[in-house]
Every structure is written in structure tokens, then in C-alpha cells.
Scaffold this motif. Structure first.
Motif, PDB file in Angstrom:
ATOM      1  N   PHE A  67       0.903  -1.192   0.167  1.00 52.86           N
ATOM      2  CA  PHE A  67       0.057  -0.016   0.139  1.00 52.86           C
ATOM      3  C   PHE A  67       0.870   1.169   0.164  1.00 52.86           C
ATOM      4  O   PHE A  67       0.528   2.360  -0.813  1.00 52.86           O
ATOM      5  N   PHE A  68       2.121   1.089   0.641  1.00 49.37           N
ATOM      6  CA  PHE A  68       2.835   2.419   0.928  1.00 49.37           C
ATOM      7  C   PHE A  68       3.845   2.545  -0.373  1.00 49.37           C
ATOM      8  O   PHE A  68       4.303   3.601  -0.633  1.00 49.37           O
ATOM      9  N   THR A  69       4.264   1.304  -0.842  1.00 52.92           N
ATOM     10  CA  THR A  69       5.595   1.527  -1.617  1.00 52.92           C
ATOM     11  C   THR A  69       5.276   1.346  -3.088  1.00 52.92           C
ATOM     12  O   THR A  69       6.075   1.466  -3.945  1.00 52.92           O
ATOM     13  N   LEU A  70       3.950   0.878  -3.297  1.00 53.05           N
ATOM     14  CA  LEU A  70       3.516   0.728  -4.809  1.00 53.05           C
ATOM     15  C   LEU A  70       3.848   2.057  -5.784  1.00 53.05           C
ATOM     16  O   LEU A  70       3.438   3.027  -5.360  1.00 53.05           O
ATOM     17  N   ASP A  71       4.392   1.773  -6.707  1.00 56.80           N
ATOM     18  CA  ASP A  71       4.707   3.005  -7.673  1.00 56.80           C
ATOM     19  C   ASP A  71       3.488   3.082  -8.385  1.00 56.80           C
ATOM     20  O   ASP A  71       3.214   2.277  -9.365  1.00 56.80           O
ATOM     21  N   LEU A  72       2.833   4.467  -8.203  1.00 55.86           N
ATOM     22  CA  LEU A  72       1.631   4.460  -8.905  1.00 55.86           C
ATOM     23  C   LEU A  72       1.794   4.703 -10.774  1.00 55.86           C
ATOM     24  O   LEU A  72       0.950   4.204 -11.241  1.00 55.86           O
ATOM     25  N   ASP A  73       2.657   5.381 -10.892  1.00 55.59           N
ATOM     26  CA  ASP A  73       2.883   5.548 -12.391  1.00 55.59           C
ATOM     27  C   ASP A  73       3.196   4.453 -13.132  1.00 55.59           C
ATOM     28  O   ASP A  73       2.827   4.325 -14.337  1.00 55.59           O
ATOM     29  N   THR A  74       4.096   3.653 -12.310  1.00 55.41           N
ATOM     30  CA  THR A  74       4.298   2.382 -13.012  1.00 55.41           C
ATOM     31  C   THR A  74       3.189   1.501 -13.344  1.00 55.41           C
ATOM     32  O   THR A  74       2.892   0.860 -14.384  1.00 55.41           O
ATOM     33  N   THR A  75       2.183   1.691 -12.343  1.00 55.30           N
ATOM     34  CA  THR A  75       0.968   0.900 -12.321  1.00 55.30           C
ATOM     35  C   THR A  75       0.000   1.488 -13.377  1.00 55.30           C
ATOM     36  O   THR A  75      -0.652   0.743 -14.293  1.00 55.30           O
ATOM     37  N   ARG A  76      -0.210   2.546 -13.476  1.00 59.03           N
ATOM     38  CA  ARG A  76      -0.820   3.325 -14.545  1.00 59.03           C
ATOM     39  C   ARG A  76      -0.339   2.821 -15.740  1.00 59.03           C
ATOM     40  O   ARG A  76      -1.461   2.471 -16.749  1.00 59.03           O
ATOM     41  N   ALA A  77       0.869   2.983 -16.016  1.00 55.07           N
ATOM     42  CA  ALA A  77       1.404   2.664 -17.490  1.00 55.07           C
ATOM     43  C   ALA A  77       1.178   1.047 -17.875  1.00 55.07           C
ATOM     44  O   ALA A  77       0.970   0.964 -18.998  1.00 55.07           O
ATOM     45  N   ALA A  78       1.183   0.297 -16.747  1.00 53.48           N
ATOM     46  CA  ALA A  78       1.000  -1.021 -17.225  1.00 53.48           C
ATOM     47  C   ALA A  78      -0.610  -1.146 -17.571  1.00 53.48           C
ATOM     48  O   ALA A  78      -0.885  -2.178 -18.524  1.00 53.48           O
ATOM     49  N   PHE A  79      -1.373  -0.564 -16.792  1.00 50.56           N
ATOM     50  CA  PHE A  79      -2.770  -0.873 -17.212  1.00 50.56           C
ATOM     51  C   PHE A  79      -3.037  -0.010 -18.736  1.00 50.56           C
ATOM     52  O   PHE A  79      -3.805  -0.651 -19.556  1.00 50.56           O
ATOM     53  N   GLU A  80      -2.442   0.868 -18.934  1.00 50.82           N
ATOM     54  CA  GLU A  80      -2.505   1.667 -20.202  1.00 50.82           C
ATOM     55  C   GLU A  80      -2.066   0.857 -21.313  1.00 50.82           C
ATOM     56  O   GLU A  80      -2.263   1.111 -22.463  1.00 50.82           O
ATOM     57  N   SER A  81      -1.115   0.014 -21.145  1.00 49.89           N
ATOM     58  CA  SER A  81      -0.760  -0.839 -22.137  1.00 49.89           C
ATOM     59  C   SER A  81      -1.933  -2.009 -22.517  1.00 49.89           C
ATOM     60  O   SER A  81      -1.597  -2.781 -23.459  1.00 49.89           O
ATOM     61  N   MET A  82      -2.816  -2.178 -21.969  1.00 50.56           N
ATOM     62  CA  MET A  82      -3.835  -3.118 -22.245  1.00 50.56           C
ATOM     63  C   MET A  82      -4.524  -2.710 -23.497  1.00 50.56           C
ATOM     64  O   MET A  82      -4.935  -1.384 -23.518  1.00 50.56           O
ATOM     65  N   PRO A  83      -4.985  -3.804 -24.003  1.00 45.87           N
ATOM     66  CA  PRO A  83      -5.947  -3.271 -25.337  1.00 45.87           C
ATOM     67  C   PRO A  83      -7.168  -2.565 -25.064  1.00 45.87           C
ATOM     68  O   PRO A  83      -7.635  -3.113 -24.075  1.00 45.87           O
ATOM     69  N   TRP A  84      -7.429  -1.603 -25.643  1.00 46.06           N
ATOM     70  CA  TRP A  84      -8.831  -0.786 -25.779  1.00 46.06           C
ATOM     71  C   TRP A  84      -8.596   0.273 -24.687  1.00 46.06           C
ATOM     72  O   TRP A  84      -9.438   1.238 -24.445  1.00 46.06           O
ATOM     73  N   VAL A  85      -7.600   0.117 -23.801  1.00 48.25           N
ATOM     74  CA  VAL A  85      -7.396   1.239 -22.632  1.00 48.25           C
ATOM     75  C   VAL A  85      -6.821   2.568 -23.437  1.00 48.25           C
ATOM     76  O   VAL A  85      -5.986   2.416 -23.591  1.00 48.25           O
ATOM     77  N   ARG A  86      -7.363   3.526 -23.057  1.00 45.37           N
ATOM     78  CA  ARG A  86      -6.852   4.907 -23.432  1.00 45.37           C
ATOM     79  C   ARG A  86      -6.279   5.498 -22.597  1.00 45.37           C
ATOM     80  O   ARG A  86      -5.446   6.273 -22.718  1.00 45.37           O
ATOM     81  N   HIS A  87      -6.778   5.513 -21.373  1.00 46.08           N
ATOM     82  CA  HIS A  87      -6.340   6.224 -20.176  1.00 46.08           C
ATOM     83  C   HIS A  87      -6.671   5.444 -19.010  1.00 46.08           C
ATOM     84  O   HIS A  87      -7.754   4.826 -19.046  1.00 46.08           O
ATOM     85  N   ALA A  88      -5.912   5.306 -18.004  1.00 45.97           N
ATOM     86  CA  ALA A  88      -5.923   4.719 -16.683  1.00 45.97           C
ATOM     87  C   ALA A  88      -5.700   5.829 -15.384  1.00 45.97           C
ATOM     88  O   ALA A  88      -4.490   6.376 -15.752  1.00 45.97           O
ATOM     89  N   SER A  89      -6.374   5.868 -14.414  1.00 48.29           N
ATOM     90  CA  SER A  89      -5.869   6.384 -13.256  1.00 48.29           C
ATOM     91  C   SER A  89      -6.157   5.389 -12.129  1.00 48.29           C
ATOM     92  O   SER A  89      -6.683   4.639 -11.896  1.00 48.29           O
ATOM     93  N   VAL A  90      -5.005   5.584 -11.052  1.00 47.20           N
ATOM     94  CA  VAL A  90      -4.893   4.697 -10.209  1.00 47.20           C
ATOM     95  C   VAL A  90      -4.770   5.518  -8.816  1.00 47.20           C
ATOM     96  O   VAL A  90      -4.012   6.292  -8.723  1.00 47.20           O
ATOM     97  N   ARG A  91      -5.285   4.792  -7.977  1.00 51.68           N
ATOM     98  CA  ARG A  91      -5.376   5.543  -6.337  1.00 51.68           C
ATOM     99  C   ARG A  91      -5.400   4.284  -5.381  1.00 51.68           C
ATOM    100  O   ARG A  91      -6.004   3.138  -5.551  1.00 51.68           O
ATOM    101  N   ARG A  92      -4.877   4.624  -4.287  1.00 52.29           N
ATOM    102  CA  ARG A  92      -4.954   3.716  -3.137  1.00 52.29           C
ATOM    103  C   ARG A  92      -5.975   3.919  -2.195  1.00 52.29           C
ATOM    104  O   ARG A  92      -6.510   4.957  -2.032  1.00 52.29           O
TER     105      ARG A  92
END
Length: 249
Positions: A67-92
Motif C-alpha cells: 500500500f505504501f511502496t507501490l509505484d502508481l505511475d508504473t502501475t498506471r502505465a501497465a494498465f494503459e498498455s492493455m488493449p482498448w485502454v485509452r487512459h487509466a488513473s490509479v489510487r490507493r
């Protein structure tokens, strides 16, 4: 130094700050090791009509941190690499949940043989079979997606009186336009000229065809297979099956 009260106070403050820092580092290290803060839940919100659960699980399995150490930018980029995903926002979400809000592409048509293009003129890669049937086809030089989509809407409006739909729009490497309609007729429009110079614009060329359309259909009906609008004061028509008799017959 031991007789200097000011220096003794500075030393005491420094030792106190170091002690607080060590305490905070120790607390952070302790929190990082607590299993209660390991990410255990993923919540997906937003546009999910093409969401792939298996793909999301694969992404979560590769993420590192809690919960504390997860890199949100890396996580967002990973979800945006999925087919059909135009934009993703991530929050804890306290204490062990991750919420991802997705924005999907809305397909307008296909681009070439392997791509899709969105309603906003963005080319993207996804399963063409999931995009639906009877999508228009777009072709053009790299980087011309928005321009082609904008002209598609123009051609739809300009050619609507013909009573058929625009099926394909092509912008050639020389930036000449051509359109194919759902009735099989192909229209060559040529290169776009400046409207500021009052030259022969794409809209004017389409208007010439629309103005003569009733006469053309009265003469040849649905046999018209090709129209060339690249002439400044008229156009040429090719009619399927039309044969000219030799002189004297």
C-alpha cells in the motif's frame, strides 16, 4: 565546547533530530513488513466493456510493493498498455486496496489492415473482431489519423443527399482524397486546395456531384461505378457495362 551553552543546545537538537529520523525509518520498515498492508483487492471502475480480467491479473502479479511502496505511475502505465485502454488513473484505498479507473477507446473505423481508429482520431491496437461489424475503413500516411477522421465526417455531410453511406476514406501519400460509398461507387476528389484563395475546394467538388446526381441516376441508375471530381468545372463518370457502338451502327 562543553562550556558553550549554545553549541550544547545545537548538539542536543541534532541528536534529537537523528533519533526521530531513526524512529521514523524503523516505523516505516515495520509497516512495510506488515501483511495487512499487502495489496489484496483490485477494484476496476469506469469504461469496462472490453475489460480483460485475465490481463489485469497478470499485471497485478508483476507489480512490486504494498500500500505504501507501490509505484502508481508504473502501475498506471501497465494498465494503459492493455488493449482498448485509452487512459487509466490509479489510487490507493486504505489499507490494502487498489482502485483503477479506465477510459476506453471508442472505435470509429479500421485503419489499414491491423489497426483501429477512435472517434477522436487516435490509432490503437485491439482485436478487430471486438470492434463490431460494418465499420468504415480509413487509410492515410502516418500521423494523418485525425485529419482523415475529420474529413470522414465532412464527406458524410456533403454526400448525404446521394442516399448512401461513406464506407472508405483514403488519403494518398501525395495527400489526394478518395472516397468509396456503400453502393460500391468510388469518388476521386484529388488534393485539397486552400479555401482562403477561393479555389476549387473539396466541398465544392462534392456539391457539383450532388447537384447533378438526379440527372445521373435518371440516365444510368445504379450503374455508376466511378466519379472523378478532379476537374475544375465538371467531372467524369464511368458507368458499369456501358459500351459504345462503332460509327455507322
Amino acid at each position: 565546547m562543553w562550556h558553550n551553552l549554545r553549541q550544547l543546545n545545537l548538539l542536543a537538537n541534532l541528536l534529537g533530530a537523528c533519533g526521530v529520523l531513526i524512529l521514523l525509518v524503523s516505523l516505516a520498515s515495520w509497516l512495510n513488513r506488515q501483511p495487512v498492508f499487502a495489496l489484496r483487492a483490485l477494484r476496476i471502475e469506469g469504461a469496462t466493456s472490453h475489460f480483460n480480467l485475465q490481463g489485469a491479473r497478470a499485471i497485478m502479479s508483476q507489480l512490486r510493493g504494498n500500500f505504501f511502496t507501490l509505484d502508481l505511475d508504473t502501475t498506471r502505465a501497465a494498465f494503459e498498455s492493455m488493449p482498448w485502454v485509452r487512459h487509466a488513473s490509479v489510487r490507493r484505498i486504505w489499507p490494502n486496496q487498489l482502485t483503477v479507473t479506465l477510459d476506453e477507446y471508442t472505435p470509429l473505423g479500421t485503419w489499414g489492415n491491423d489497426w483501429l481508429v477512435s472517434t477522436q482520431g487516435e490509432r490503437f491496437s485491439a482485436n478487430l473482431a471486438e470492434a463490431g461489424d460494418d465499420l468504415p475503413v480509413f487509410n492515410g500516411p502516418p500521423g494523418s489519423e485525425r485529419q482523415v477522421v475529420a474529413r470522414y465526417h465532412d464527406f458524410k455531410r456533403w454526400l448525404a443527399p446521394l442516399g448512401t453511406r461513406v464506407q472508405e476514406v483514403t488519403l494518398s501519400p501525395r495527400y489526394a482524397w478518395s472516397v468509396e460509398l456503400t453502393n460500391g461507387m468510388r469518388i476521386e476528389l484529388g488534393r485539397e486546395l486552400s479555401e482562403n484563395l477561393h479555389e476549387d475546394t473539396l466541398a465544392q467538388r462534392c456539391n457539383r456531384l450532388v447537384a447533378a446526381w438526379q440527372y445521373l441516376t435518371q440516365q444510368w441508375g445504379t450503374q455508376i461505378e466511378y466519379v472523378d471530381l478532379r476537374y475544375p468545372n465538371g467531372f467524369a463518370v464511368r458507368v458499369a457495362g456501358l459500351q459504345f457502338a462503332p460509327p455507322g451502327e
